[in-house]
Structures are given as C-alpha cells and as structure tokens.
Design an enzyme around this catalytic site. Structure first.
Site, short mmCIF file in Angstrom:
data_model
loop_
_atom_site.label_atom_id
_atom_site.label_comp_id
_atom_site.label_asym_id
_atom_site.label_seq_id
_atom_site.Cartn_x
_atom_site.Cartn_y
_atom_site.Cartn_z
N LYS A 158 24.56 -5.78 33.02
CA LYS A 158 24.50 -4.34 32.73
C LYS A 158 25.55 -3.61 33.55
O LYS A 158 26.02 -4.08 34.58
CB LYS A 158 23.11 -3.77 33.04
CG LYS A 158 22.62 -3.90 34.48
CD LYS A 158 23.11 -2.83 35.43
CE LYS A 158 22.58 -3.02 36.85
NZ LYS A 158 23.27 -2.16 37.84
N ASP B 64 15.32 -3.22 37.67
CA ASP B 64 16.30 -3.46 36.60
C ASP B 64 15.83 -4.45 35.55
O ASP B 64 16.48 -4.62 34.52
CB ASP B 64 17.62 -3.97 37.19
CG ASP B 64 18.41 -2.90 37.93
OD1 ASP B 64 18.11 -1.70 37.74
OD2 ASP B 64 19.32 -3.26 38.70
#
Length: 295
Positions: free
Chosen positions: A10, A137
């Site tokens: 990401k 996350d």
C-alpha cells in the site's frame, strides 16, 4: 494440499495524524491505495505451526509467533476450535520494514489462506474483525483497492478511483521503526489537529486526475521520518528532479513514493533514482490493486 494468497503493498496518499490517544494509538485520516507489488503467502497442513520466508529482505522477517501471519492463523484457529497446525511460507516482494505494510499484508494473506484451507467459511466481517485485532493496516491489506481509514486506521470506507496511477518506490538502505517515528511525530507536533480527509484528494482519486492528486498528497509523519533518517531528503529531491509529479515518504518510511504522469515516466524516474545512488533500488507499480486474492 496447500492454498496460496497474493496480497498487495500500500501507499498512503494522505496520512493525517492526530494527537496520541490514552491507549497510545493516534487517530488517523489515512487514505490507502493498494499498489501492484505483492507478497504471496502459502499455507500447507503441518504437524505444528511454523513460518518460513524467501525473497528480498527475508532475513529481516521474524519467523516466530510475533509474525502477523502466524498470529492470524492462531486467531482464526482459536475462533473455530481447532489447532493452527500449518506451515506458512511467505514469498516476499514487498519491501521489508519500508512503510508499505508488508507485514500487515502477510497477516491478511495468511488469514484468507487458512480460511480457505480449513473451510472455516468465516464471514467478511469476521475476517475484518480479526484483521483489526492484528494491526491497524491489516484490514486494508485484506480489501485492497482504495479506502479511507479512520480510528487508528482500521475503520475502512471504500473509495472510488477513476483511473490508474503510476508510482515509483525507492527502497532505502536501512529501516525505520514505526513506533519511533510516531514518538518523533509527538515530539515535533505537540498540538496535532483533529485529522480529516482532504476533499480535494478524494475528488482527485474519484476523477482519476493525476495532476490534482499530485497537488494533494500529504504525509504528517514525513517530518518525523526525515528527522530520524535525514538522507531521505536526497532521495525525495532526486525523484523530483527526475520528473516525478509528487514525492513523499511512504507511511512511516523509509521507502519513498513518487507519483508519475504515466507508465513511461515512472520507468524513467525509477532509472534516475537507481542511478542517483540515493536508494538501494527503485520499483515501479500501478494502483489501485486488488486485495488479498486466492491464486
């Protein structure tokens, strides 16, 4: 019999950070984009839980029960009254300790792989709940695409993306501790405002407008990362000089991210960064990418 799951890295195109909470976390407005750099997590039945790892940076990956992939297997097994007797193999391609959520991706990948291997048929809500327990996350690593993360980043709102965005990621020599970066943020920002997502940035994503996105990306942790790792400023400057439309530290660093106008420009920026000597290597990837996917 085994199951392999591919999970993406990401980039945070916005990371707005609030003051430290009583529980030690920080409230965030965290705009995630999944990018096309992937780890592959394979689970196979075994006599006991064990973790192995191969690929770049594999020697830095913990192979005990502190690894999020191992913890994911244990949490799913506990909920379904079984033992977590699997061999988890992680084939790394996401930079390790680079602010790109590689460890979180491995946790999400192991969770999805174990669910498929064991036939536990966990609901999406249950999987996301386990992900949130693993780390801030991890839920995004499961869902991929683009999302706004609030709370400590684990509460996700999917975002519409109107096109592809092309990135270059410069991998630094050395690592940064995420807790250390947040401590430095607290020192540098004693009165952090309440974090809010940028309307201009969300519009740029929705419209697929690369120039507008370049003007809107921000990372509140960047000053702290640069304070602890000053040479990252040279990498950011080299990417900008090579034609990147925007340059920022990825998450808590030390990987730096560069937004390019198109795929050709991304390749040229990567070549210039590699030649600059300011990073170990440079990787090209496009976004958005799918979340955890069984292969």
């Amino acid at each position: 019999m085994s199951v392999t799951v591919r999970v993406p890295a990401k980039v945070n195109v916005q990371l707005a950070v609030g003051a430290a909470r009583p529980d030690g976390f920080h409230d965030l407005a965290n705009v995630f984009l999944a990018v096309g750099l992937y780890d592959e997590v394979t689970v196979t039945p075994a006599e006991q839980l064990r973790v192995t790892c191969s690929g770049p940076g594999a020697d830095q990956v913990p192979l005990d029960r502190t690894n999020l992939a191992a913890r994911a297997a244990e949490l799913l097994a506990e909920r379904h009254g079984r033992s977590a007797d699997v061999h988890i193999h992680i084939a790394k391609d996401i930079p390790v300790a680079g602010g790109m959520a590689g460890g979180s991706a491995d946790g999400a990948g192991a969770l999805v792989a174990c669910d498929a291997l064991w036939g536990t048929e966990a609901s999406r809500d249950e999987l996301l709940d386990i992900c949130a327990e693993l780390g801030s996350d991890v839920p995004f690593s499961l869902v991929g695409g683009a999302a706004l993360g609030t709370g400590r980043g684990e509460k996700l709102e999917p975002l519409e993306v109107g096109g592809d965005f092309h990135w270059v990621f410069a991998v630094a020599d050395g690592g940064l501790s995420t807790p250390a970066v947040y401590r430095e943020f607290d020192r540098l920002t004693p009165a952090a405002p309440v974090p809010e997502a940028s309307p201009a940035l969300l519009d740029a994503l929705r419209e697929g407008d690369v120039a507008a996105l370049a003007g809107a990306v921000t990372n509140d942790l960047q000053p702290a990362a640069l304070s602890l790792f000053p040479s990252l400023a040279d990498t950011l400057a080299a990417g900008t000089e090579a034609g990147a439309l925007a340059a920022l530290v990825s998450g808590s660093g030390p990987t730096t991210a560069f937004l390019a106008a198109d795929a050709g420009s991304a390749r040229r920026v990567a070549e210039a960064l590699t030649a600059s000597g300011t990073c170990r290597t440079a990787r090209v990837a496009a976004s958005p990418a799918l979340g955890a996917t069984v292969l």
